[in-house]
Design a protein around this motif. Sequence first.
Motif, PDB file in Angstrom:
ATOM      1  N   VAL A  43       0.842  -1.198   0.000  1.00 39.46           N
ATOM      2  CA  VAL A  43       0.000   0.000   0.000  1.00 39.46           C
ATOM      3  C   VAL A  43       0.879   1.250   0.000  1.00 39.46           C
ATOM      4  O   VAL A  43       0.650   2.190  -0.769  1.00 39.46           O
ATOM      5  N   GLU A  44       1.912   1.258   0.845  1.00 34.57           N
ATOM      6  CA  GLU A  44       2.835   2.400   0.907  1.00 34.57           C
ATOM      7  C   GLU A  44       3.496   2.636  -0.448  1.00 34.57           C
ATOM      8  O   GLU A  44       3.544   3.765  -0.951  1.00 34.57           O
ATOM      9  N   TRP A  46       2.465   1.627  -3.383  1.00 36.52           N
ATOM     10  CA  TRP A  46       1.454   2.029  -4.366  1.00 36.52           C
ATOM     11  C   TRP A  46       1.189   3.536  -4.278  1.00 36.52           C
ATOM     12  O   TRP A  46       1.127   4.215  -5.300  1.00 36.52           O
ATOM     13  N   GLU A  47       1.053   4.035  -3.065  1.00 35.97           N
ATOM     14  CA  GLU A  47       0.802   5.465  -2.880  1.00 35.97           C
ATOM     15  C   GLU A  47       1.965   6.298  -3.418  1.00 35.97           C
ATOM     16  O   GLU A  47       1.758   7.318  -4.082  1.00 35.97           O
ATOM     17  N   GLU A  48       3.190   5.832  -3.172  1.00 33.81           N
ATOM     18  CA  GLU A  48       4.357   6.542  -3.694  1.00 33.81           C
ATOM     19  C   GLU A  48       4.423   6.428  -5.215  1.00 33.81           C
ATOM     20  O   GLU A  48       4.737   7.387  -5.910  1.00 33.81           O
ATOM     21  N   GLU A  50       1.991   6.028  -7.315  1.00 36.91           N
ATOM     22  CA  GLU A  50       0.996   6.887  -7.934  1.00 36.91           C
ATOM     23  C   GLU A  50       1.542   8.300  -8.105  1.00 36.91           C
ATOM     24  O   GLU A  50       1.194   8.994  -9.057  1.00 36.91           O
ATOM     25  N   GLU A  51       2.398   8.731  -7.187  1.00 36.11           N
ATOM     26  CA  GLU A  51       3.005  10.054  -7.274  1.00 36.11           C
ATOM     27  C   GLU A  51       4.120  10.103  -8.326  1.00 36.11           C
ATOM     28  O   GLU A  51       4.267  11.095  -9.025  1.00 36.11           O
TER      29      GLU A  51
END
Length: 70
Positions: A43-44, A46-48, A50-51
């Motif tokens: 999840v971590e 993925w969030e990075e 996406e950026e």
Amino acid sequence: MTSKPAKLVRDRIPEIVRANGKSCTITQLSAAEYRQALREKLVEEWEEWEEWEEGEEGENYKEVVALAWG
């Protein structure tokens, strides 16, 4: 001393930290705890990703996916 949250690490990070004269505490996880930690790391990442979408973050994401479901 400031306490930081627990984090899944790889790539000999504890060795590198200690070689730089700092300290860290490591805990070996059970198989179930490791899978959960990998999912949280996914999840971590993925969030990075996406950026950033390209480069090193994309590679980190692929590595974590392979470890979690490989």
